[in-house]
Scaffold this motif. Structure first.
Motif, short mmCIF file in Angstrom:
data_model
loop_
_atom_site.label_atom_id
_atom_site.label_comp_id
_atom_site.label_asym_id
_atom_site.label_seq_id
_atom_site.Cartn_x
_atom_site.Cartn_y
_atom_site.Cartn_z
N SER A 220 -10.68 2.74 4.90
CA SER A 220 -10.79 2.39 6.39
C SER A 220 -9.49 2.22 6.82
O SER A 220 -8.43 1.95 6.17
CB SER A 220 -11.73 0.91 6.62
OG SER A 220 -12.69 1.04 5.87
N PRO A 221 -9.32 2.35 8.27
CA PRO A 221 -8.03 2.29 8.69
C PRO A 221 -7.58 0.71 8.83
O PRO A 221 -8.23 -0.06 9.09
CB PRO A 221 -8.22 2.66 10.30
CG PRO A 221 -9.55 3.68 10.26
CD PRO A 221 -10.31 3.05 9.20
N ILE A 222 -6.51 0.82 8.35
CA ILE A 222 -5.81 -0.57 8.46
C ILE A 222 -5.56 -1.31 9.80
O ILE A 222 -5.09 -0.48 10.62
CB ILE A 222 -4.52 -0.84 7.64
CG1 ILE A 222 -4.60 -0.30 6.03
CG2 ILE A 222 -3.71 -2.29 7.61
CD1 ILE A 222 -3.38 -0.25 5.49
N PRO A 223 -6.40 -2.32 10.18
CA PRO A 223 -6.14 -2.93 11.35
C PRO A 223 -4.75 -3.25 11.88
O PRO A 223 -4.00 -3.26 11.14
CB PRO A 223 -6.93 -4.35 11.55
CG PRO A 223 -7.66 -4.28 10.39
CD PRO A 223 -6.92 -3.19 9.17
N MET A 224 -4.54 -2.83 13.30
CA MET A 224 -3.20 -2.99 13.71
C MET A 224 -2.51 -4.25 13.52
O MET A 224 -3.20 -5.42 13.80
CB MET A 224 -2.98 -2.52 15.10
CG MET A 224 -1.69 -2.58 15.88
SD MET A 224 -1.59 -1.91 17.43
CE MET A 224 -2.43 -0.34 17.49
N GLY A 225 -1.51 -4.32 12.96
CA GLY A 225 -0.39 -5.54 12.67
C GLY A 225 -0.85 -6.33 11.63
O GLY A 225 -0.47 -7.45 11.03
N LEU A 226 -1.84 -5.82 10.63
CA LEU A 226 -2.19 -6.44 9.28
C LEU A 226 -1.50 -5.60 8.16
O LEU A 226 -1.20 -4.53 8.02
CB LEU A 226 -3.44 -5.95 9.05
CG LEU A 226 -3.93 -6.64 7.57
CD1 LEU A 226 -3.77 -8.18 7.44
CD2 LEU A 226 -5.26 -6.16 7.19
N ASP A 227 -0.36 -6.60 7.41
CA ASP A 227 0.32 -6.35 6.25
C ASP A 227 -0.71 -6.28 5.20
O ASP A 227 -0.85 -7.45 4.56
CB ASP A 227 1.22 -7.05 6.20
CG ASP A 227 2.40 -6.62 5.19
OD1 ASP A 227 1.99 -6.12 4.00
OD2 ASP A 227 3.61 -6.72 5.13
N TRP A 228 -1.31 -5.33 4.57
CA TRP A 228 -2.51 -5.25 3.77
C TRP A 228 -1.77 -5.70 2.32
O TRP A 228 -2.38 -6.28 1.63
CB TRP A 228 -2.91 -3.95 3.68
CG TRP A 228 -4.02 -3.67 2.57
CD1 TRP A 228 -4.04 -2.84 1.52
CD2 TRP A 228 -5.15 -4.54 2.48
NE1 TRP A 228 -5.39 -3.05 0.87
CE2 TRP A 228 -6.11 -4.07 1.35
CE3 TRP A 228 -5.76 -5.78 3.24
CZ2 TRP A 228 -7.07 -4.65 1.05
CZ3 TRP A 228 -7.09 -6.42 2.73
CH2 TRP A 228 -7.71 -5.83 1.50
N ASP A 229 -0.59 -5.20 2.02
CA ASP A 229 -0.09 -5.63 0.74
C ASP A 229 0.22 -7.00 0.68
O ASP A 229 -0.06 -7.66 -0.55
CB ASP A 229 1.28 -4.74 0.76
CG ASP A 229 1.75 -4.98 -0.78
OD1 ASP A 229 1.27 -4.38 -1.81
OD2 ASP A 229 2.84 -5.80 -0.97
N LEU A 230 0.75 -7.73 1.70
CA LEU A 230 0.99 -9.09 1.61
C LEU A 230 -0.57 -9.83 1.79
O LEU A 230 -0.40 -10.86 1.22
CB LEU A 230 1.74 -9.54 3.16
CG LEU A 230 3.10 -9.56 2.88
CD1 LEU A 230 3.98 -10.00 4.10
CD2 LEU A 230 3.78 -10.16 1.50
N TRP A 231 -1.56 -9.30 2.26
CA TRP A 231 -2.84 -10.05 2.32
C TRP A 231 -3.39 -9.91 1.11
O TRP A 231 -3.86 -11.04 0.54
CB TRP A 231 -3.58 -9.41 3.21
CG TRP A 231 -5.18 -9.90 3.53
CD1 TRP A 231 -5.54 -10.84 4.35
CD2 TRP A 231 -6.02 -9.90 2.52
NE1 TRP A 231 -6.58 -11.17 4.24
CE2 TRP A 231 -7.15 -10.77 3.25
CE3 TRP A 231 -6.59 -9.17 1.43
CZ2 TRP A 231 -8.47 -11.01 2.55
CZ3 TRP A 231 -7.85 -9.24 0.86
CH2 TRP A 231 -8.66 -10.17 1.50
N LEU A 232 -3.05 -9.01 0.20
CA LEU A 232 -3.65 -8.61 -1.31
C LEU A 232 -2.76 -9.78 -2.00
O LEU A 232 -3.46 -10.51 -2.98
CB LEU A 232 -3.04 -7.42 -1.93
CG LEU A 232 -4.42 -6.08 -1.20
CD1 LEU A 232 -3.80 -5.07 -1.88
CD2 LEU A 232 -5.88 -6.55 -1.92
N GLY A 233 -1.64 -9.92 -1.75
CA GLY A 233 -0.68 -11.00 -2.77
C GLY A 233 -0.82 -10.85 -4.01
O GLY A 233 -0.74 -9.62 -4.68
#
Length: 452
Positions: A220-233
């Protein structure tokens, strides 16, 4: 798997465990009476990690203090918090926040469950006071690491089980401990919520947000402003998909949460844990639908056997979620509350939920004299922690207590995922008769993430 279990056992030795237990017996928290020379009327300098959703509520609850830093991997959350506290430093990566740790005295952690330990441990190592949302950690091993770090840090800690501060819970604890219903040999705790996989029809009926079971193949498109890699940790890498974010979608995925058990178990099993003076269970067995490698179940049950504690007899505590309910509930022998905690004593029973409780059978206890109140009224769950930071007074949900509760809750999921009854060696953090449990007790982290 046996080798992994052996490595697990050697990481935290019996001596380390004994050291942590000794710290708990000594009160765990022996901080000075003031923080950096300030008195009770001065404000703490607080850094908030995770400021959206539950984090926003926690931030509001400590806003009487000086908020000097806010941190979130999602830009919109960070911007909202920054607008409320314009003088606070903003960080996206909490690891960078600790590079300037002299700016704050205390940390509030409200990240997703799978990063709780990673945000909490460095704060403890720097001897910062910590408030962390429930559950304290993502697995059993992390809970023990945090308990031991807390014993060394000697700072004020509190896990976010806010109902623990409620008057109703306190009166129930007093009743159970008074012996009014006699020795308690069994307890049952159930919740109607079912955060886990369920059929599409059940999901619609429950107003749930997702009924998928397997990891979605697309993105899905990554929400604007979300750092997905950091969220995954520390979790294994995967493409972004809307089934994971925002919360509470992530709760049901094993890589990020532990379903209903660790979330609501923190609130509801807390009452039994507190009232019955529980610690480490001897055995745990669980049942439910066949375990799935990706996602937690919506409905399941887990039964814990605890040994005698002083004059208290051995007790069996059973947890139920979703469609699972105690037999006494199904037979209509008690009021069919959607969620509840039932204490079965030799002379009667107590049925409780968050805000009320009753003694049963009512005819026997209608005119009974209740025990005098012995647990003081709370000044508020967050206020309790703030005062402890400034005065050294104890908190009721400190990480020693909360860590033991978290370990026990996670073991319910461990037994479910193993698929059979397990024996628990609390000193060595192993299931001697189930070496295949090792990966569920301690997960592996993505390269670049370590918990040290």
């Amino acid at each position: 798997m046996a080798q992994a279990s052996e490595m697990f056992a050697t990481r935290i030795t019996r001596r380390q465990f004994a050291r942590g237990a000794a710290g708990a017996a000594a009160g765990i928290f022996a901080a000075p009476a003031v923080v950096r020379g300030r008195n009770l009327n001065d404000r703490l300098h607080i850094a908030a990690i995770g400021v959206g959703g539950r984090g926003a509520a926690n931030l509001e609850s400590v806003a009487s203090e000086e908020i000097v830093a806010v941190c979130d991997v999602h830009g919109p959350n960070l911007d909202r918090a920054g607008s409320l506290f314009p003088h606070a430093r903003r960080d996206k990566d909490f690891r960078r926040l600790f590079d300037r740790s002299n700016d704050f005295d205390a940390v509030v952690v409200s990240t997703t469950e799978h990063t709780h330990a990673f945000a909490t441990l460095p704060a403890l190592q720097l001897k910062k006071h910590v408030y962390c949302e429930k559950p304290l950690t993502h697995d059993v091993y992390e809970a023990r690491v945090i308990r031991e770090a807390t014993a060394r840090a000697k700072v004020a800690t509190q896990m976010g089980i806010q109902i623990h501060a409620g008057d109703n819970y306190r009166r129930v604890v007093e009743l159970v401990r008074s012996g009014l219903i006699g020795p308690v040999r069994e307890a049952h705790v159930w919740v109607g919520r079912a955060w886990g996989w369920q059929s599409e029809a059940a999901a619609r009926a429950n107003g749930d947000i997702v009924s998928v079971r397997d990891r979605p193949p697309g993105t899905s498109p990554i929400p604007m402003g979300l750092d997905w890699d950091l969220w995954l940790g520390p979790a294994p890498a995967r493409p972004f998909h809307e089934v994971y974010f925002p919360g509470p979608k992530w709760y049901r995925w094993w890589d990020f949460g532990n379903g209903t058990m660790s979330d609501l178990g923190s609130h509801w099993i807390d009452l039994a844990f507190w009232a019955l003076d529980l610690d480490a269970p001897r055995t745990i067995e669980a049942s439910g639908p066949p375990p799935h490698p990706e996602i937690a179940p919506a409905s399941m049950r887990a039964a814990y056997e605890y040994g005698p504690r002083g004059e208290r007899p051995a007790v069996r505590v059973t947890w139920y979620q979703g469609e699972e309910k105690p037999e006494v509930w199904r037979r209509g022998e008690i009021p069919k509350w959607d969620s509840g905690a039932l204490f079965v004593g030799d002379k009667g029973i107590i049925l409780a939920d968050y805000g009320k409780h009753i003694l049963l059978p009512e005819s026997r206890f209608r005119d009974v004299e209740r025990p005098a109140s012995s647990i003081p009224k709370s000044i508020g769950h967050h206020a309790e922690w703030i005062r402890a930071c400034k005065t050294g007074e104890p908190t009721t949900c400190n990480f020693e207590y909360a860590g033991r509760l978290t370990e026990a809750n996670h073991l319910g999921n461990v037994a479910y995922r193993v698929g059979r009854k397990i024996t628990w060696n609390a000193a060595n953090l192993t299931c001697p008769d189930a070496p295949e449990a090792a990966p569920f007790l301690r997960r592996e982290y993505r390269p670049g993430w370590t918990l040290v």
